[in-house]
Design an enzyme around this catalytic site. Structure first.
Site, mmCIF file in Angstrom:
data_model
loop_
_atom_site.group_PDB
_atom_site.id
_atom_site.type_symbol
_atom_site.label_atom_id
_atom_site.label_comp_id
_atom_site.label_asym_id
_atom_site.label_seq_id
_atom_site.Cartn_x
_atom_site.Cartn_y
_atom_site.Cartn_z
ATOM 1 N N ALA A 1 4.757 -5.741 9.095
ATOM 2 C CA ALA A 1 4.031 -4.870 10.016
ATOM 3 C C ALA A 1 3.681 -5.617 11.298
ATOM 4 O O ALA A 1 3.265 -6.787 11.247
ATOM 5 C CB ALA A 1 2.761 -4.347 9.350
ATOM 6 N N ARG B 1 -1.028 -11.435 11.635
ATOM 7 C CA ARG B 1 -0.927 -11.528 10.171
ATOM 8 C C ARG B 1 -2.311 -11.745 9.558
ATOM 9 O O ARG B 1 -3.107 -12.565 10.043
ATOM 10 C CB ARG B 1 -0.003 -12.691 9.764
ATOM 11 N N ASP C 1 -8.523 5.766 3.678
ATOM 12 C CA ASP C 1 -8.309 5.870 2.234
ATOM 13 C C ASP C 1 -7.023 5.129 1.863
ATOM 14 O O ASP C 1 -6.122 4.959 2.688
ATOM 15 C CB ASP C 1 -8.198 7.336 1.832
#
Length: 596
Positions: free
Chosen positions: A323, A327, A379
């Protein structure tokens, strides 16, 4: 699946035991949801939150009970494959007239996968695809009621909708509130109401939805080939009388009520698929997985999400990548660019001075799952033993997994199995967002960032690490917290002023000259690592200078300990009717008054 030549009575009894376990779960689930009406009427807001927390545990408790029963009564670990296949066929037969067949299938899967190796996770043994249709399942009362304004006045129909909710509390000034609903609708249509077609009707879900201090009425107006959704929040005043707080008419605003950053609803449903189908008609941008989850059926939401994800993998060819962004020290995060989610796993070894372990991190995520997220925490869906196609992983991501989380992965010839995983909606990291937005947007986002921290504090949550990289910006521009490894209950923290240094030399040395305990927090230090950018600093100090003082946090703690619950509105404050009354008096809505 081949139909066996003969049926084993043990398989039939196993299927019945599975149905018994699920039916007990859903009975308790509905009992909990039914209690919400009384809690709302009494203004027992702590009770509403406790009901939501307790309900989350029901499913796993019934799965554990059922697994124990199958082991105790049937020695399930010794049964052969044919009996399990027959049990599934018997189970399908028992679902023919069931009101919640899709939930029961998911329960079957949960029990089965607790007992047997994942080599059995195929359609012969579990429900990879639904076996029973949920279309046209009848319920009593029906999932929604229909009202026809053509045979009565619109205001009388609206009053009947309110009456049918069955609240045993008086309204303050219902006629005034209904007049405001009509005024807002008039403004929404710019004064040009659509011509009433022959099929004009108002459809309203039979049960109110409860969350925090609010009850919601959800419905839609059907007129010709068009559908107009609406949502009406109902609140208490200081004297425990009810009032309509506003009306939401834009689908995206109604969708925010079902956001992944908010607590699940309490709603009594005999046929949940009927509610999901109705809501999807109102909110076509919401998936079934999202709606099941927000209705408190998070296991069904997980199951549906996974099916959607597998289908997406079949129809895409991009690769999983690390992603973007800084990090993390605790979590390894990867994503699939074509899919709007991130996948997070706990590293084997944490970077930096982290004084936590894997179990502590899991506890933090469970805390968020059970807590009121007040629209400011994302969530998560928690999975175990998730198999990904190996060829879809970049070499860089594989190397990162092998290096930082080898115990969390299992490499096969064609697959990578992640043993424990969290999945969250993907957002733009706040630090990256700030680097790429203009000054006006930067000011807005920093103001919302401070509001996010204050709203979390009001909900008894201290983020711990408030760096911008731990917050994200949603597609609606809202700032959300999503890194939970240092999260704490606010009331567990000790907010302190930094004591004066005993001498100038010690102050200039950079060394700490005062004792620091485990939960000590020094708010004046926040500015050091948050406010390097001059514009960020100016905006933050203009709106949120109080966050840098112990007094703010200590006052929040006092309110929480006194049992006070703050109000959180999932829509702009200016949309509330209390702010519209002055405008209405200055500019009355033509054709609308407070008379019956």
């Amino acid at each position: 699946m081949q139909i066996p030549e003969y049926y084993n009575p043990v398989a039939r009894d196993i299927a019945q035991a599975l149905i018994d376990g699920f039916d007990k779960h859903y009975r308790l689930f509905r009992d909990c949801n039914r209690q919400a009406k009384g809690l709302f009427e009494r203004g027992d807001w702590q009770g509403v939150q406790q009901a939501i927390r307790d309900r989350i545990q029901f499913y796993d408790e019934r799965v554990v009970e059922t697994v124990a029963r199958l082991h105790g009564e049937f020695h399930a670990d010794l049964l052969d494959d044919e009996i399990w296949q027959q049990a599934k066929l018997y189970f399908i037969g028992l679902l023919t007239n069931h009101k919640q067949p899709e939930l029961a299938e998911t329960f079957f899967n949960s029990v089965f996968t607790r007992m047997l190796h994942r080599d059995y996770f195929n359609n012969d043994f579990i429900f990879i695809r639904p076996a029973i249709s949920t279309e046209y399942i009848e319920s009593d009362p029906p999932s929604y009621r229909s009202y026809y304004p053509a045979s009565s006045s619109l205001r009388r129909v609206m009053r009947q909708i309110i009456a049918d909710m069955g609240w045993n509390r008086p309204f303050v000034r219902l006629r005034r509130d209904l007049a405001l609903v009509l005024q807002y609708a008039n403004d929404f249509f710019a004064g040009a109401w659509p011509h009433a077609e022959a099929n004009l009707q108002i459809q309203v879900l039979s049960s109110p939805f409860y969350r925090n201090k609010t009850a919601y009425i959800f419905g839609k107006v059907i007129n010709g080939g068009l559908s107009y959704p609406f949502a009406v929040p109902v609140l208490h005043d200081a004297d425990a009388r009810l009032y309509l707080d506003t009306v939401l008419l834009e689908p995206w605003r109604i969708g925010v009520l079902f956001s992944f950053s908010r607590a699940y609803f309490l709603v009594d449903m005999e046929v949940p698929s009927g509610y999901v189908q109705f809501l999807r008609g109102m909110l076509p941008g919401k998936t079934k997985a999202e709606l099941y989850t927000m209705l408190g059926l998070q296991k069904q939401g997980k199951n549906t999400f996974y099916r959607d994800f597998m289908q997406h993998l079949q129809h895409s060819n991009d690769q999983f990548i690390i992603a973007p962004g800084i990090r993390g020290l605790v979590m390894l995060v990867f994503t699939l660019p074509s899919y709007p989610y991130v996948f997070k796993l706990i590293k084997d070894v944490f970077g930096g001075p982290k004084e936590i372990d894997r179990d502590t991190v899991k506890q933090k995520y469970r805390l968020v799952k059970r807590h009121d997220r007040v629209g400011r925490m994302s969530d998560t869906l928690e999975f175990s033993n998730v198999a990904f196609p190996r060829q879809r992983f970049t070499a860089e991501l594989l190397e990162e997994l092998r290096s930082l989380a080898p115990s969390m992965m299992e490499e096969g010839k064609d697959s990578i199995v992640i043993r424990h995983l969290y999945i969250e909606r993907r957002m733009k990291p706040l630090n990256m967002y700030l680097m790429n937005c203009d000054e006006q947007e930067k000011e807005r986002v920093i103001r919302d960032y401070g509001l996010a921290i204050k709203e979390l504090a009001a909900a008894n949550i201290f983020p711990g690490d408030m760096l911008f990289k731990n917050f994200g910006v949603t597609r609606y521009g809202r700032v959300i917290f999503y890194d939970y490894d240092e999260i704490e209950y606010l009331t567990d923290c000790h907010f302190r002023q930094i004591p004066e240094a005993p001498n100038p030399e010690m102050e200039m040395s950079g060394e700490v000259w005062y004792p620091v305990a485990r939960h000590d927090v020094f708010p004046e230090e926040f500015g050091t690592f948050l406010l390097g950018d001059p514009l960020v600093r100016k905006t933050f100090l203009q709106y949120h200078r109080d966050l840098l003082t112990p007094d703010f946090w200590q006052q929040r703690q006092q309110r929480i300990r006194a049992g006070y619950m703050e109000d959180f509105y999932p829509y702009p404050e200016e949309m509330r009717f209390v702010h519209a009354l002055a405008r209405r008096q200055a500019r009355p809505c033509r054709g609308v008054d407070e008379q019956d």
